[in-house]
Design a protein around this motif. Sequence first.
Motif, PDB file in Angstrom:
ATOM      1  N   THR A  79      15.629  -3.168 -19.493  1.00  0.00           N
ATOM      2  CA  THR A  79      16.530  -2.513 -18.539  1.00  0.00           C
ATOM      3  C   THR A  79      16.045  -2.624 -17.095  1.00  0.00           C
ATOM      4  OG1 THR A  79      15.371  -0.418 -18.943  1.00  0.00           O
ATOM      5  CG2 THR A  79      17.362  -0.857 -20.231  1.00  0.00           C
ATOM      6  N   LEU A  80      14.778  -3.001 -16.881  1.00  0.00           N
ATOM      7  CA  LEU A  80      14.220  -3.070 -15.525  1.00  0.00           C
ATOM      8  C   LEU A  80      13.961  -4.492 -15.066  1.00  0.00           C
ATOM      9  CD1 LEU A  80      11.632  -0.134 -15.714  1.00  0.00           C
ATOM     10  CD2 LEU A  80      13.962  -0.076 -14.848  1.00  0.00           C
ATOM     11  N   ARG A  81      14.334  -5.473 -15.850  1.00  0.00           N
ATOM     12  CA  ARG A  81      14.067  -6.854 -15.461  1.00  0.00           C
ATOM     13  C   ARG A  81      15.027  -7.306 -14.367  1.00  0.00           C
ATOM     14  NH1 ARG A  81      12.782  -9.564 -21.428  1.00  0.00           N
ATOM     15  NH2 ARG A  81      10.864  -8.331 -21.763  1.00  0.00           N
ATOM     16  N   GLY A  82      14.576  -8.340 -13.633  1.00  0.00           N
ATOM     17  CA  GLY A  82      15.379  -8.855 -12.541  1.00  0.00           C
ATOM     18  C   GLY A  82      14.818  -8.525 -11.183  1.00  0.00           C
ATOM     19  N   ILE A  83      13.698  -7.796 -11.131  1.00  0.00           N
ATOM     20  CA  ILE A  83      13.044  -7.431  -9.874  1.00  0.00           C
ATOM     21  C   ILE A  83      11.663  -8.065  -9.842  1.00  0.00           C
ATOM     22  CG2 ILE A  83      12.191  -5.499  -8.468  1.00  0.00           C
ATOM     23  CD1 ILE A  83      14.327  -3.754  -9.699  1.00  0.00           C
ATOM     24  N   ASP A  84      11.229  -8.468  -8.659  1.00  0.00           N
ATOM     25  CA  ASP A  84       9.912  -9.085  -8.509  1.00  0.00           C
ATOM     26  C   ASP A  84       8.846  -7.994  -8.503  1.00  0.00           C
ATOM     27  OD1 ASP A  84       7.763 -10.679  -8.014  1.00  0.00           O
ATOM     28  OD2 ASP A  84       8.216 -11.011  -5.897  1.00  0.00           O
ATOM     29  N   TYR A  85       8.024  -7.976  -9.561  1.00  0.00           N
ATOM     30  CA  TYR A  85       6.945  -6.998  -9.662  1.00  0.00           C
ATOM     31  C   TYR A  85       5.584  -7.616  -9.368  1.00  0.00           C
ATOM     32  CZ  TYR A  85      10.434  -4.204 -12.152  1.00  0.00           C
ATOM     33  OH  TYR A  85      11.564  -3.498 -12.478  1.00  0.00           O
ATOM     34  N   SER A  86       5.575  -8.839  -8.901  1.00  0.00           N
ATOM     35  CA  SER A  86       4.294  -9.531  -8.692  1.00  0.00           C
ATOM     36  C   SER A  86       3.569  -9.045  -7.451  1.00  0.00           C
ATOM     37  CB  SER A  86       4.533 -11.041  -8.578  1.00  0.00           C
ATOM     38  OG  SER A  86       5.366 -11.325  -7.467  1.00  0.00           O
ATOM     39  N   GLN A  87       4.310  -8.511  -6.480  1.00  0.00           N
ATOM     40  CA  GLN A  87       3.667  -8.069  -5.248  1.00  0.00           C
ATOM     41  C   GLN A  87       2.878  -6.792  -5.488  1.00  0.00           C
ATOM     42  OE1 GLN A  87       6.699  -7.678  -2.325  1.00  0.00           O
ATOM     43  NE2 GLN A  87       7.103  -9.869  -2.203  1.00  0.00           N
ATOM     44  N   ASP A  88       1.777  -6.669  -4.721  1.00  0.00           N
ATOM     45  CA  ASP A  88       0.944  -5.488  -4.827  1.00  0.00           C
ATOM     46  C   ASP A  88       1.691  -4.280  -4.279  1.00  0.00           C
ATOM     47  OD1 ASP A  88      -1.132  -3.839  -5.291  1.00  0.00           O
ATOM     48  OD2 ASP A  88      -2.472  -4.664  -3.765  1.00  0.00           O
ATOM     49  N   THR A  89       1.405  -3.098  -4.849  1.00  0.00           N
ATOM     50  CA  THR A  89       2.106  -1.891  -4.431  1.00  0.00           C
ATOM     51  C   THR A  89       1.548  -1.314  -3.150  1.00  0.00           C
ATOM     52  OG1 THR A  89       0.606  -0.599  -5.827  1.00  0.00           O
ATOM     53  CG2 THR A  89       2.718  -1.248  -6.778  1.00  0.00           C
ATOM     54  N   THR A  90       0.404  -1.780  -2.703  1.00  0.00           N
ATOM     55  CA  THR A  90      -0.183  -1.259  -1.468  1.00  0.00           C
ATOM     56  C   THR A  90      -0.521  -2.397  -0.539  1.00  0.00           C
ATOM     57  OG1 THR A  90      -2.384  -1.321  -2.461  1.00  0.00           O
ATOM     58  CG2 THR A  90      -1.176   0.749  -2.613  1.00  0.00           C
ATOM     59  N   LYS A  91      -0.446  -2.155   0.750  1.00  0.00           N
ATOM     60  CA  LYS A  91      -0.796  -3.147   1.739  1.00  0.00           C
ATOM     61  C   LYS A  91      -2.263  -3.041   2.096  1.00  0.00           C
ATOM     62  CE  LYS A  91       3.808  -3.243   3.845  1.00  0.00           C
ATOM     63  NZ  LYS A  91       4.566  -3.042   5.097  1.00  0.00           N
ATOM     64  N   ARG A  92      -2.909  -4.196   2.213  1.00  0.00           N
ATOM     65  CA  ARG A  92      -4.314  -4.177   2.578  1.00  0.00           C
ATOM     66  C   ARG A  92      -4.455  -4.005   4.083  1.00  0.00           C
ATOM     67  NH1 ARG A  92      -6.073  -9.200  -1.311  1.00  0.00           N
ATOM     68  NH2 ARG A  92      -6.560  -7.976  -3.156  1.00  0.00           N
ATOM     69  N   SER A  93      -5.442  -3.207   4.460  1.00  0.00           N
ATOM     70  CA  SER A  93      -5.695  -2.996   5.877  1.00  0.00           C
ATOM     71  C   SER A  93      -6.378  -4.222   6.467  1.00  0.00           C
ATOM     72  CB  SER A  93      -6.577  -1.761   6.075  1.00  0.00           C
ATOM     73  OG  SER A  93      -7.841  -1.969   5.487  1.00  0.00           O
ATOM     74  N   LYS A  94      -6.424  -4.296   7.798  1.00  0.00           N
ATOM     75  CA  LYS A  94      -7.078  -5.408   8.470  1.00  0.00           C
ATOM     76  C   LYS A  94      -8.558  -5.470   8.132  1.00  0.00           C
ATOM     77  CE  LYS A  94      -3.864  -5.474  12.388  1.00  0.00           C
ATOM     78  NZ  LYS A  94      -3.729  -5.315  13.857  1.00  0.00           N
ATOM     79  N   ALA A  95      -9.195  -4.304   7.999  1.00  0.00           N
ATOM     80  CA  ALA A  95     -10.620  -4.264   7.656  1.00  0.00           C
ATOM     81  C   ALA A  95     -10.858  -4.862   6.271  1.00  0.00           C
ATOM     82  CB  ALA A  95     -11.133  -2.829   7.715  1.00  0.00           C
ATOM     83  N   GLU A  96      -9.953  -4.553   5.316  1.00  0.00           N
ATOM     84  CA  GLU A  96     -10.100  -5.104   3.961  1.00  0.00           C
ATOM     85  C   GLU A  96      -9.909  -6.611   3.974  1.00  0.00           C
ATOM     86  OE1 GLU A  96      -8.632  -1.448   1.111  1.00  0.00           O
ATOM     87  OE2 GLU A  96      -7.145  -2.755   1.996  1.00  0.00           O
ATOM     88  N   ILE A  97      -8.969  -7.093   4.775  1.00  0.00           N
ATOM     89  CA  ILE A  97      -8.739  -8.538   4.855  1.00  0.00           C
ATOM     90  C   ILE A  97      -9.961  -9.237   5.426  1.00  0.00           C
ATOM     91  CG2 ILE A  97      -7.346 -10.308   5.997  1.00  0.00           C
ATOM     92  CD1 ILE A  97      -4.977  -8.355   5.840  1.00  0.00           C
ATOM     93  N   ARG A  98     -10.552  -8.674   6.503  1.00  0.00           N
ATOM     94  CA  ARG A  98     -11.761  -9.262   7.083  1.00  0.00           C
ATOM     95  C   ARG A  98     -12.909  -9.269   6.080  1.00  0.00           C
ATOM     96  NH1 ARG A  98     -10.159  -6.361  11.823  1.00  0.00           N
ATOM     97  NH2 ARG A  98     -11.567  -4.652  11.253  1.00  0.00           N
ATOM     98  N   LYS A  99     -13.027  -8.189   5.310  1.00  0.00           N
ATOM     99  CA  LYS A  99     -14.089  -8.101   4.316  1.00  0.00           C
ATOM    100  C   LYS A  99     -13.916  -9.166   3.235  1.00  0.00           C
ATOM    101  CE  LYS A  99     -16.359  -4.784   1.257  1.00  0.00           C
ATOM    102  NZ  LYS A  99     -16.330  -3.391   0.730  1.00  0.00           N
ATOM    103  N   LEU A 100     -12.677  -9.386   2.794  1.00  0.00           N
ATOM    104  CA  LEU A 100     -12.413 -10.407   1.779  1.00  0.00           C
ATOM    105  C   LEU A 100     -12.727 -11.807   2.300  1.00  0.00           C
ATOM    106  CD1 LEU A 100      -9.078  -9.053   0.240  1.00  0.00           C
ATOM    107  CD2 LEU A 100     -11.303  -9.201  -0.888  1.00  0.00           C
ATOM    108  N   ARG A 101     -12.389 -12.062   3.571  1.00  0.00           N
ATOM    109  CA  ARG A 101     -12.686 -13.366   4.160  1.00  0.00           C
ATOM    110  C   ARG A 101     -14.192 -13.627   4.209  1.00  0.00           C
ATOM    111  NH1 ARG A 101      -8.385 -13.238   9.233  1.00  0.00           N
ATOM    112  NH2 ARG A 101      -6.511 -13.745   8.002  1.00  0.00           N
ATOM    113  N   LYS A 102     -14.952 -12.595   4.582  1.00  0.00           N
ATOM    114  CA  LYS A 102     -16.411 -12.737   4.620  1.00  0.00           C
ATOM    115  C   LYS A 102     -16.973 -13.014   3.231  1.00  0.00           C
ATOM    116  CE  LYS A 102     -17.334  -9.852   8.688  1.00  0.00           C
ATOM    117  NZ  LYS A 102     -17.985  -8.611   9.171  1.00  0.00           N
ATOM    118  N   GLN A 103     -16.423 -12.319   2.232  1.00  0.00           N
ATOM    119  CA  GLN A 103     -16.903 -12.529   0.869  1.00  0.00           C
ATOM    120  C   GLN A 103     -16.609 -13.951   0.390  1.00  0.00           C
ATOM    121  OE1 GLN A 103     -15.026  -9.427  -1.391  1.00  0.00           O
ATOM    122  NE2 GLN A 103     -16.513  -7.852  -0.777  1.00  0.00           N
TER     123      GLN A 103
END
Length: 565
Positions: free
Chosen positions: A517-541
């Motif tokens: 009954t719930l199919r037809g919607i894109d559920y692949s996207q993350d439910t939360t947005k990453r902050s700029k600090a988290e993005i910088r941390k991931l790039r460093k890693q």
Amino acid sequence: MGKRSKTKVTFAEPESQEQPQEAVEEAFEAAFSDFELDERLLKAIGELGWQRPTQVQESMIPMALEGKNILARARTGSGKTAAFLLPTLQKVIQLSSNTSEKGPFAIFVTPTKELTTQVFAQLKALVAFFLASRESRRHGRSHADRPSGHDRFHPNRLLQAADSHKNLLTNVRHVVLDEADLLFSLGYEEEMKNIKNRLPSRYQTILTSATLSEDMTDLKKIFCVGPVVSLKLKEGQLPGSDQLAQYHIYCNDDDQRFAILVSMIKLKLLVGKTIIFVKDVERCYQLSLFLQAFKIGTCILNAELPANCRCRIVHEFNEGRYNFVIASDMGDMGDEEEDAEGEPKPKKSKKKKVAMDKEAGVSRGIDFHHVSNVVNFDFPTSLEAYIHRVGRTARGWNKGTALSFAAPDERELLDEVSEEINSQMGCKVIMPYEVRMADLDAFFLRTREVIGQITRVAIREARLAEIRAEALRSNRLRAYFAANPREKAALENDKRTHRLRTADSVAGVSEYMVPVTLRGIDYSQDTTKRSKAEIRKLRKQRKKKQTQKRPNAKNSKDPLKTFDF
């Protein structure tokens, strides 16, 4: 899975000021100018965007301006703070212009540090247009005036100040006790009596709360001088079903409880900013680790955290940095089990209990902005706790959803609360939410896999990591770390030794996992947005991993070692 429309709510543009559900039945629409307030107060009200007074404001402000003692009950989110601040400030302005006496002329007492900070912030906003704003703030001064001094909220601080300055409270004309019924619950009876003994013989008293109790009667006897007007609005303790949708979900065990929650978030049935209430501090970290394994960002609020940390988290949540707050409210952690005769059972824990801040409060009075949902992950232990928890959403004209889980040992509590709430509202408002566990088999299997890894060691490591992070953020330790850089480096490099070993695929939602009954919607996207600090941390890693994979990259290009020309 149940009907999708039950938990996904479309919210209107939020108002700048909280408004109650029912408008006052008058032939005209009331305005703040009708109260004959100072022009500078009216200008501050306009800057705050308050369009018209709420029901409690329209009822309380005229009586307060007449100098009456008031005992007011109004539901949470109805604008009680402005209802006692505006008339008190108006009276103080008039008094300060007609007398040579020195203030303070008013004191505001709140039971929790977070609520003190909130009241003081609104007080500063209302006196922003006064030329002598410094003096105006002094009349309602709170220790929250010092952002780095959140440890100085205890009532004993007021008593110490009164002892140091003998005439500090001599000219007080107005005493306001906000969420007054909680003051005695937190054990401040002696402090309240000592404060009363230092006050003059006559003054105005205002006591407010969303729920009245016997403690209010005791406070009234201690503080109120002269007759008291009781103000109980006709509105219920919670908004109606057209504004607040209330549901409950039966679950057989904890595995089902965790599986249902994560499936509702991943399938976007729980949309918007959400406060999740749990029963104790350890449960906070258990649920936080669980949701992190599914790539759902959360923050934690509990009574073990320092006051400045709690206030920072509330501020960041209101700014939108987090969508999910996991809260263990102070009132739910002091409950004791009783035996058959009603006597408290001795606790059999050998471990020393961690000291908790009894002045911490999450469900009482705190104005979390634009909360779409409240989830009682563990059902509250009383009707009062339920009302205050659920009152964090559907504030003002905004709509909200309350969702409560109930395991077999919690169903008796659910029945009692439902019966009382339904009788207050005159109809059945806490409705069952249908969940077919057969549709959630994939989520259930992943839930059991993740929960199996959340051991006591993992929870302890998570708590230690939070302590290290808070120490590095502390303003008080900044000078110490500047003089001892090795200590700071040791904290920064002290990594958690126990992490959940879950594959990244656990957080994904494949098509076969989605109910038909719930199919037809894109559920692949993350439910939360990453902050700029988290993005910088991931790039460093990522960069660090790439350099580790090629440790001899420079040497391989050396012609003296490779003999390649």
